[in-house]
Design an enzyme around this catalytic site. Structure first.
Site, mmCIF file in Angstrom:
data_model
loop_
_atom_site.group_PDB
_atom_site.id
_atom_site.type_symbol
_atom_site.label_atom_id
_atom_site.label_comp_id
_atom_site.label_asym_id
_atom_site.label_seq_id
_atom_site.Cartn_x
_atom_site.Cartn_y
_atom_site.Cartn_z
ATOM 1 N N TYR A 53 0.825 -1.221 0.000
ATOM 2 C CA TYR A 53 0.000 0.000 0.000
ATOM 3 C C TYR A 53 0.855 1.265 0.000
ATOM 4 O O TYR A 53 0.441 2.282 -0.566
ATOM 5 C CB TYR A 53 -1.009 -0.021 1.164
ATOM 6 C CG TYR A 53 -2.081 -1.054 0.920
ATOM 7 C CD1 TYR A 53 -3.157 -0.774 0.075
ATOM 8 C CD2 TYR A 53 -1.970 -2.333 1.455
ATOM 9 C CE1 TYR A 53 -4.102 -1.749 -0.207
ATOM 10 C CE2 TYR A 53 -2.919 -3.306 1.181
ATOM 11 C CZ TYR A 53 -3.983 -3.012 0.346
ATOM 12 O OH TYR A 53 -4.918 -3.975 0.053
ATOM 13 N N ASP A 91 -8.063 5.782 -4.528
ATOM 14 C CA ASP A 91 -7.311 6.988 -4.894
ATOM 15 C C ASP A 91 -8.182 8.220 -4.630
ATOM 16 O O ASP A 91 -9.363 8.096 -4.298
ATOM 17 C CB ASP A 91 -6.854 6.927 -6.370
ATOM 18 C CG ASP A 91 -8.028 6.946 -7.362
ATOM 19 O OD1 ASP A 91 -8.892 7.849 -7.251
ATOM 20 O OD2 ASP A 91 -8.089 6.078 -8.254
ATOM 21 N N HIS A 106 -14.666 1.774 -0.190
ATOM 22 C CA HIS A 106 -13.560 0.866 0.135
ATOM 23 C C HIS A 106 -12.395 1.594 0.810
ATOM 24 O O HIS A 106 -11.275 1.097 0.812
ATOM 25 C CB HIS A 106 -13.077 0.141 -1.130
ATOM 26 C CG HIS A 106 -14.101 -0.819 -1.686
ATOM 27 N ND1 HIS A 106 -13.997 -1.405 -2.928
ATOM 28 C CD2 HIS A 106 -15.259 -1.305 -1.150
ATOM 29 C CE1 HIS A 106 -15.049 -2.206 -3.126
ATOM 30 N NE2 HIS A 106 -15.824 -2.144 -2.064
ATOM 31 N N THR A 173 -16.346 -0.281 -13.691
ATOM 32 C CA THR A 173 -16.259 -1.331 -12.667
ATOM 33 C C THR A 173 -16.723 -2.652 -13.256
ATOM 34 O O THR A 173 -17.666 -2.693 -14.045
ATOM 35 C CB THR A 173 -17.037 -0.956 -11.386
ATOM 36 O OG1 THR A 173 -17.007 -2.060 -10.476
ATOM 37 C CG2 THR A 173 -18.479 -0.565 -11.657
ATOM 38 N N SER A 174 -16.049 -3.737 -12.861
ATOM 39 C CA SER A 174 -16.327 -5.050 -13.450
ATOM 40 C C SER A 174 -17.575 -5.678 -12.869
ATOM 41 O O SER A 174 -18.068 -6.679 -13.398
ATOM 42 C CB SER A 174 -15.133 -5.980 -13.231
ATOM 43 O OG SER A 174 -14.893 -6.135 -11.842
HETATM 44 N N1 APR Z 1 -12.526 3.158 -19.343
HETATM 45 C C1 APR Z 1 -13.629 2.518 -18.871
HETATM 46 N N2 APR Z 1 -13.589 1.314 -18.280
HETATM 47 C C2 APR Z 1 -12.396 0.715 -18.157
HETATM 48 C C3 APR Z 1 -11.196 1.319 -18.618
HETATM 49 C C4 APR Z 1 -11.300 2.595 -19.235
HETATM 50 N N3 APR Z 1 -10.225 3.231 -19.705
HETATM 51 N N4 APR Z 1 -10.171 0.469 -18.349
HETATM 52 C C5 APR Z 1 -10.700 -0.597 -17.745
HETATM 53 N N5 APR Z 1 -12.048 -0.466 -17.621
HETATM 54 C C6 APR Z 1 -13.013 -1.398 -17.024
HETATM 55 C C7 APR Z 1 -12.677 -2.871 -17.218
HETATM 56 O O1 APR Z 1 -13.215 -3.341 -18.424
HETATM 57 C C8 APR Z 1 -13.328 -3.499 -15.993
HETATM 58 O O2 APR Z 1 -14.679 -3.859 -16.252
HETATM 59 O O3 APR Z 1 -12.979 -1.174 -15.629
HETATM 60 C C9 APR Z 1 -13.307 -2.371 -14.949
HETATM 61 C C10 APR Z 1 -12.309 -2.565 -13.831
HETATM 62 O O4 APR Z 1 -12.675 -3.689 -13.087
HETATM 63 P P1 APR Z 1 -11.859 -4.172 -11.803
HETATM 64 O O5 APR Z 1 -10.408 -4.245 -12.130
HETATM 65 O O6 APR Z 1 -12.509 -5.425 -11.320
HETATM 66 O O7 APR Z 1 -12.049 -2.975 -10.763
HETATM 67 P P2 APR Z 1 -13.280 -2.646 -9.808
HETATM 68 O O8 APR Z 1 -14.568 -3.043 -10.444
HETATM 69 O O9 APR Z 1 -13.127 -1.251 -9.355
HETATM 70 O O10 APR Z 1 -12.999 -3.615 -8.599
HETATM 71 C C11 APR Z 1 -13.857 -3.581 -7.492
HETATM 72 O O11 APR Z 1 -12.421 -5.038 -6.307
HETATM 73 O O12 APR Z 1 -10.543 -5.959 -5.339
HETATM 74 C C12 APR Z 1 -11.404 -4.977 -5.352
HETATM 75 O O13 APR Z 1 -11.449 -3.448 -3.660
HETATM 76 C C13 APR Z 1 -11.074 -3.589 -4.998
HETATM 77 O O14 APR Z 1 -12.483 -1.656 -5.265
HETATM 78 C C14 APR Z 1 -11.993 -2.806 -5.911
HETATM 79 C C15 APR Z 1 -13.091 -3.809 -6.225
#
Ligand code: APR
Length: 231
Positions: A53, A91, A106, A173-174
């Site tokens: 971190y 962030d 988070h 977000t995924s």
């Molecule tokens: N523009 C739009 N979407 C994007 C871009 C971009 N430039 N780049 C990546 N993505 C999308 C990806 O396609 C994916 O669906 O952003 C998503 C990121 O997904 P994750 O990596 O799973 O991140 P997130 O959804 O924020 O994860 C949720 O998981 O482990 C944890 O605590 C952590 O807060 C986080 C949580």
């Protein structure tokens, strides 16, 4: 009264140079989640967790908000507190872009949590060298990020906003991590119009009314223009 809830994830910060979690080359690829993002991992090996971190805190200090963060700040300037940004990101790019109505479900990299007295002081420096808590003096600080198995922050306020909003937008977000991943279904059940702005369609449990695929820096400014033109 919240009219629009925007849920953001790592994808909104990707074009600022902050790695996402689950994409190729993502942050979890080189690490086991149970080692660096669980209370048990921290208990087993606090040095590794602090170093992980500390490195992320330093990296985030060196990047800047992008057009998507700035567009959401522009939306807040236009409609004021009717916009609530709920972010899963640790962030501070939303705040640095100018947004003020932001809930970090988070936690935040630029905050520490004292496991002795519960203080959550603003924090810029490394934690690996075990600095004392500014409140109680104990050397028991950890990053103020929510790990797997821990309760996210602000859940009551977020759910209240999600069930009463008119528009729910999910950006970058995924949809893999709950409870955030469940908000689209909740918003839809309570009558909100749902919008997704993501590089690719996510794993959402219900389809969005409007799903747009592309980069956040392109999709978000365009969507904000539409919302401001209609309000
Ligand atoms: N523009 C739009 N979407 C994007 C871009 C971009 N430039 N780049 C990546 N993505 C999308 C990806 O396609 C994916 O669906 O952003 C998503 C990121 O997904 P994750 O990596 O799973 O991140 P997130 O959804 O924020 O994860 C949720 O998981 O482990 C944890 O605590 C952590 O807060 C986080 C949580």
């Amino acid at each position: 009264m919240t009219r629009i809830v925007v849920l953001t994830g790592a994808g909104i910060s990707a074009e600022s140079g902050v790695p996402t979690f689950r994409d190729a080359g993502g942050l979890w690829e080189g690490h086991r989640i149970e080692d660096v993002a669980t209370p048990e991992g921290f208990e087993r090996d606090p040095d590794t967790v602090h170093r992980f971190y500390d490195a992320r805190r330093r990296a985030v200090a060196n990047v800047i908000p992008n057009a998507a963060h700035r567009a959401l700040a522009r939306l807040e300037s236009g409609i004021g507190p009717e916009l609530l940004v709920v972010t899963q990101n640790v962030d501070d790019l939303h705040e640095r872009a100018g947004s003020s109505n932001v809930l970090h479900m988070h936690g935040e990299l630029r905050r520490a949590l004292c496991t002795w007295c519960g203080a959550r002081p603003a924090w810029e420096d490394d934690l690996a060298d075990r600095p004392p808590c500014p409140e109680c003096g104990e050397r028991m600080l950890r990053p103020d990020v929510v790990w797997f198995g821990e309760m996210p922050y602000h859940l009551d306020r977020i759910e209240q906003a999600v069930v009463s909003c008119e528009v729910f937008a999910s950006i970058g977000t995924s949809g893999a991590v709950y409870p955030a991943a469940g908000y689209v279904a909740l918003a839809a059940a309570f009558g909100a119009r749902t919008v997704e702005l993501n590089l690719e369609p996510s794993d959402a449990i219900v389809p969005f009314d409007d799903a747009r695929a592309g980069a956040a820096t392109e999709l978000v400014p365009a969507w904000v223009n539409e919302v401001l033109a209609g309000s």
